[in-house]
Design an enzyme around this catalytic site. Structure first.
Site, PDB file in Angstrom:
ATOM      1  N   GLU A  55      -7.064  -7.466  -0.093  1.00 58.50           N
ATOM      2  CA  GLU A  55      -7.334  -7.471   1.242  1.00 58.50           C
ATOM      3  C   GLU A  55      -8.806  -7.195   1.575  1.00 58.50           C
ATOM      4  OE1 GLU A  55      -5.189  -4.976   3.757  1.00 58.50           O
ATOM      5  OE2 GLU A  55      -3.125  -5.335   2.801  1.00 58.50           O
ATOM      6  N   GLU A 103       0.861  -1.314   0.044  1.00 59.11           N
ATOM      7  CA  GLU A 103       0.086   0.071  -0.122  1.00 59.11           C
ATOM      8  C   GLU A 103       0.836   1.207  -0.110  1.00 59.11           C
ATOM      9  OE1 GLU A 103      -3.064  -0.231   3.010  1.00 59.11           O
ATOM     10  OE2 GLU A 103      -4.207  -1.470   1.759  1.00 59.11           O
ATOM     11  N   PHE A 137      -6.688  -6.474  17.454  1.00 60.28           N
ATOM     12  CA  PHE A 137      -8.328  -6.427  17.418  1.00 60.28           C
ATOM     13  C   PHE A 137      -8.546  -6.141  16.022  1.00 60.28           C
ATOM     14  CE2 PHE A 137      -7.324  -4.956  22.137  1.00 60.28           C
ATOM     15  CZ  PHE A 137      -7.978  -6.146  22.521  1.00 60.28           C
ATOM     16  N   HIS A 138      -7.602  -6.521  15.143  1.00 53.45           N
ATOM     17  CA  HIS A 138      -8.406  -6.550  13.727  1.00 53.45           C
ATOM     18  C   HIS A 138      -8.695  -8.215  13.491  1.00 53.45           C
ATOM     19  CE1 HIS A 138      -8.349  -6.275   9.375  1.00 53.45           C
ATOM     20  NE2 HIS A 138      -8.209  -4.645   9.424  1.00 53.45           N
ATOM     21  N   CYS A 143      11.339  16.667   2.971  1.00 60.92           N
ATOM     22  CA  CYS A 143      12.591  16.676   3.370  1.00 60.92           C
ATOM     23  C   CYS A 143      13.698  17.247   2.196  1.00 60.92           C
ATOM     24  CB  CYS A 143      13.166  15.339   3.553  1.00 60.92           C
ATOM     25  SG  CYS A 143      13.560  14.396   2.421  1.00 60.92           S
TER      26      CYS A 143
HETATM   27  C1  GAL Z   1      -4.195  -2.358   5.171  1.00 56.90           C
HETATM   28  C2  GAL Z   1      -2.652  -2.889   5.220  1.00 56.90           C
HETATM   29  C3  GAL Z   1      -2.620  -3.932   5.940  1.00 56.90           C
HETATM   30  C4  GAL Z   1      -3.648  -4.064   7.300  1.00 56.90           C
HETATM   31  C5  GAL Z   1      -4.953  -3.515   6.987  1.00 56.90           C
HETATM   32  C6  GAL Z   1      -5.994  -3.624   8.255  1.00 56.90           C
HETATM   33  O1  GAL Z   1      -4.320  -1.044   4.599  1.00 56.90           O
HETATM   34  O2  GAL Z   1      -2.317  -3.274   4.017  1.00 56.90           O
HETATM   35  O3  GAL Z   1      -1.233  -4.057   6.458  1.00 56.90           O
HETATM   36  O4  GAL Z   1      -2.873  -2.841   8.194  1.00 56.90           O
HETATM   37  O5  GAL Z   1      -5.109  -2.339   6.455  1.00 56.90           O
HETATM   38  O6  GAL Z   1      -7.016  -3.069   7.897  1.00 56.90           O
END
Ligand code: GAL
Length: 674
Positions: A309, A153, A359-360, A163
């Site tokens: 994801e 991402e 907690f994800h 910088c």
């Molecule tokens: C995304 C990221 C992941 C994780 C996820 C959580 O943005 O690529 O590594 O952090 O969010 O929702």
């Protein structure tokens, strides 16, 4: 590479981010068992492993990754192997503090979360390149390697850095773009507010200024930052392509994501993909996802994409993180497939024990076994994807397109505008939503693209008109296309300088009108527009004061000093028609307008479905077609099918006449041969 299908990547991809370095190795074996049980075939490994892979500047440790790659291969699960460069190790920050990015006020970020690298740091890029070459050489022939996942991402947290390395690189970028300082001064209009430059080293970044920084400078800074991050990606991707030419290379996108021009980036990735996190209880998550699926699918000519994801249950990074309701994860996953996706992956496989994401939600929860509701849904979806494998690679055909342009987005939302409430995505969403709700397939296109495949093209708020765009749109309409343009379009060139003459100068001829003035509305202000059939619709945000010059009005403002003036117009131009919407009408009007235009162009939804039921068709080149019917309502629905006999490929059941879908229910109908 043309496309991303290899011998290893067949059918649907299913899996998630896998972070085994967070777990003792005995857990890995259990992971393999649970992955197999759920139908997982692809995992993204090592995304945040840099510190574990490289304990010191000259010291690497791949032993654990060797064992893991072997274990995956032994179990027939492929690795989407990450280059691990998204979170540099602590030693880098200590030894090279100038690899850390700097914010607008000049304050340097610290190590201790992630993405703490300056996109123009050569030290960072050199360390990244060294690691990537080692990974590529080491695993190039590994049977478990299926795909490369570069970084993670890009720009998610740090999409700007102020910088001195960035400042220097910005000057080099500008010199390459403009050649001479005089040209830059002309493009940026620097005689305004005494901003004229005489030497390249006088030019700074649009950082902490007393008031509005030069708009041309701000716009170029955005382009430069998108390019700088793209160079970071290419720094790694070029090595991977050199060492493993047959392995697809990608990095994960984030939907429309403003800081990066993904249309440009997409030319450099093999697999278009994105990470989707809609708010699950707002009731509009599916609309947000649909728009982004359509946008991302369009970036590589309709090639099937991956949902790289999503979460099974709940995220941890909003103020309040409600659960996806039972069935919604499956529903939204199959929605991905419905709109052209050939893979569904999650963040993440096993829920972390420690760290900021404990907690994800994950595919395997803290319970650690197969007995959670979430795992059961994960297993069910894995089975679904295997059952519908014949759909993989089928395409979507759209006759409607929405124009999308990052330069336009950036310029439109710079400061010092007539209204701070004119937001590009809101404008895009308004038109996409109407098509989505009507179940009309839609692609996204750039304004320079050949539009001849589409019967209807909508270009919301096309504020910036770059060279060639006026001709492209005129050609499209004159050869029979229908085009919809909206308020605050045709205003500026590629440097945010006004197109002089009556507004909207580049579109006056095409639209057959002139916008004499515009009147942005206060947030609570409303007007109404009236159509010839007596309809009356609320409008807000903006009102154009239009003088017709060949066009006819199809809706008029009802009140204010411009009451009776044209609000929406139609103009015949060559064999086609150009429409102009000089305000932000409510959804009812937009649906009516687009409904009429689709009807005129013979574009109809595949099935007439009740509200809240999404319908989408994927079709193979040999004619095998699949109609997805998805119930997003909080109640069951009945949907009438067109005549014929169908098989629901999700369970093989025969269907005809009418189907009933439960809450979050999905049917994927294949029409039986007559
Ligand atoms: C995304 C990221 C992941 C994780 C996820 C959580 O943005 O690529 O590594 O952090 O969010 O929702």
């Amino acid at each position: 590479m043309a496309g991303w299908r290899t011998e290893k990547l067949q059918g649907f991809c299913y899996g998630g981010d896998y972070n085994p370095e967070q777990w003792p190795e005995e857990v890995w074996l259990e992971d393999m068992r649970l992955m197999k049980k759920a139908g997982v075939n692809l995992v993204s490994v090592g995304i945040f492993s840099w510190a574990v892979l490289q304990p010191g500047a000259d010291n690497y440790d791949f032993a654990w990754l060797d064992r893991l790659m072997d274990l995956l291969a032994k179990h027939g699960i492929y690795a989407d192997l990450a280059t691990a460069t998204a979170s540099p190790p602590a030693w880098m920050a200590v030894n090279h503090p100038d690899t850390l990015p700097v914010d607008k006020r000049g304050s340097r970020y610290r190590h201790g979360s992630r993405q703490h690298y300056c996109p123009n740091s050569h030290v960072y890029r050199d360390y990244a390149a060294r690691l990537v070459r080692r990974l590529a050489e080491r695993y190039k022939d590994h049977p478990g390697l299926a795909m490369w996942h570069v970084n993670n991402e890009y720009g998610c947290h740090i999409s700007e850095c102020y910088c001195s390395s960035c400042e220097h690189a910005f000057r080099v970028w500008l010199e390459k773009r403009y050649g001479t300082i005089d040209e830059l001064n002309a493009r940026w209009g620097t005689n305004f507010w005494s901003q004229k430059y005489y030497r390249w080293d006088e030019i700074g970044l649009p950082a902490h200024t007393p008031t509005f920084a030069n708009p041309g400078q701000q716009l170029d800074y955005r382009r430069f930052m998108s390019d700088s991050l793209l160079d970071c990606y290419l720094n790694e991707a070029n090595i991977l392509r050199e060492v493993t030419p047959g392995v697809p290379v990608m990095t994960n996108f984030m939907g429309s994501f403003k800081p990066l021009d993904y249309f440009k980036w997409a030319q450099h990735i093999d697999v278009v993909n994105w990470d989707s996190y809609p708010e699950p209880t707002s009731g509009t998550g599916q609309e947000y996802a649909a728009l982004n699926h359509d946008l991302l699918r369009s970036m590589k000519g309709g090639q099937p994409f991956l949902l790289m994801e999503q979460v099974t249950s709940q995220v941890n990074w909003r103020q309040h993180n409600p659960l996806k309701r039972p069935g919604v994860m499956r529903l939204w996953s199959l929605q991905t497939v419905a709109r052209g996706g050939d893979g569904v992956l999650f963040f993440q496989w096993r829920q972390s024990r420690a760290g900021a994401e404990k907690f994800h939600g994950a595919m395997v929860s803290h319970m650690g076994d197969e007995h959670s509701r979430v795992y059961r849904e994960v297993e069910q979806l894995g089975g679904d994807l295997q059952r519908i494998e014949e759909i993989a690679d089928a395409r979507i055909t759209a006759k409607v397109a929405i124009v999308f342009d990052y330069d336009n987005w950036w310029a439109l939302e710079l400061d010092s505008k007539p209204s701070a409430d004119v937001r590009y995505m809101k404008s895009i969403e308004t038109y996409h939503r109407a098509l989505y709700r009507a179940n009309i397939a839609v692609d996204f296109v750039t304004p320079e693209q050949d539009l001849s495949a589409y019967a209807l093209v909508i270009a919301p708020t096309l504020y910036m008109v770059k060279p060639g765009v006026q001709d492209n749109l005129e050609r499209y309409v004159s050869t029979g296309g229908s085009l919809v343009l909206t308020y605050f379009s045709g205003m500026v060139d590629e440097n945010d300088r006004i197109h002089l003459g009556e507004y909207p100068a580049p579109f006056r001829k095409l639209l057959g009108l002139c916008v004499e003035e515009f009147d942005p509305m206060l947030p609570e202000q409303r007007n109404r527009i009236k159509t010839a059939d007596g309809g009356s619709y609320e409008c807000s945000l903006w009102a154009d004061i239009i003088r017709l010059d060949g066009a006819e009005a199809i809706a008029h403002f009802e009140s204010d000093f411009y009451a009776g003036g044209a609000a929406v117009t139609r103009h015949s131009f060559g064999q086609g028609k150009a429409y102009y919407v000089g305000t932000q009408p409510n959804d009812v009007y937009v649906a009516k307008l687009l409904g009429t235009l689709c009807e005129e162009a013979g574009i109809v939804p595949p099935i007439a479905a009740p509200a809240g039921v999404e319908v989408s068709v994927r079709e193979h080149a040999d004619g095998r077609a699949y109609v997805f019917v998805l119930n997003h309502n909080a109640e069951p629905v009945r949907v009438e099918l067109p005549p014929g006999e169908y098989a629901n490929v999700l369970d093989g059941s025969a269907k005809q006449g009418e189907i009933e879908l439960p809450v979050a229910g999905v049917a994927i109908l294949k029409r039986n041969a007559e």
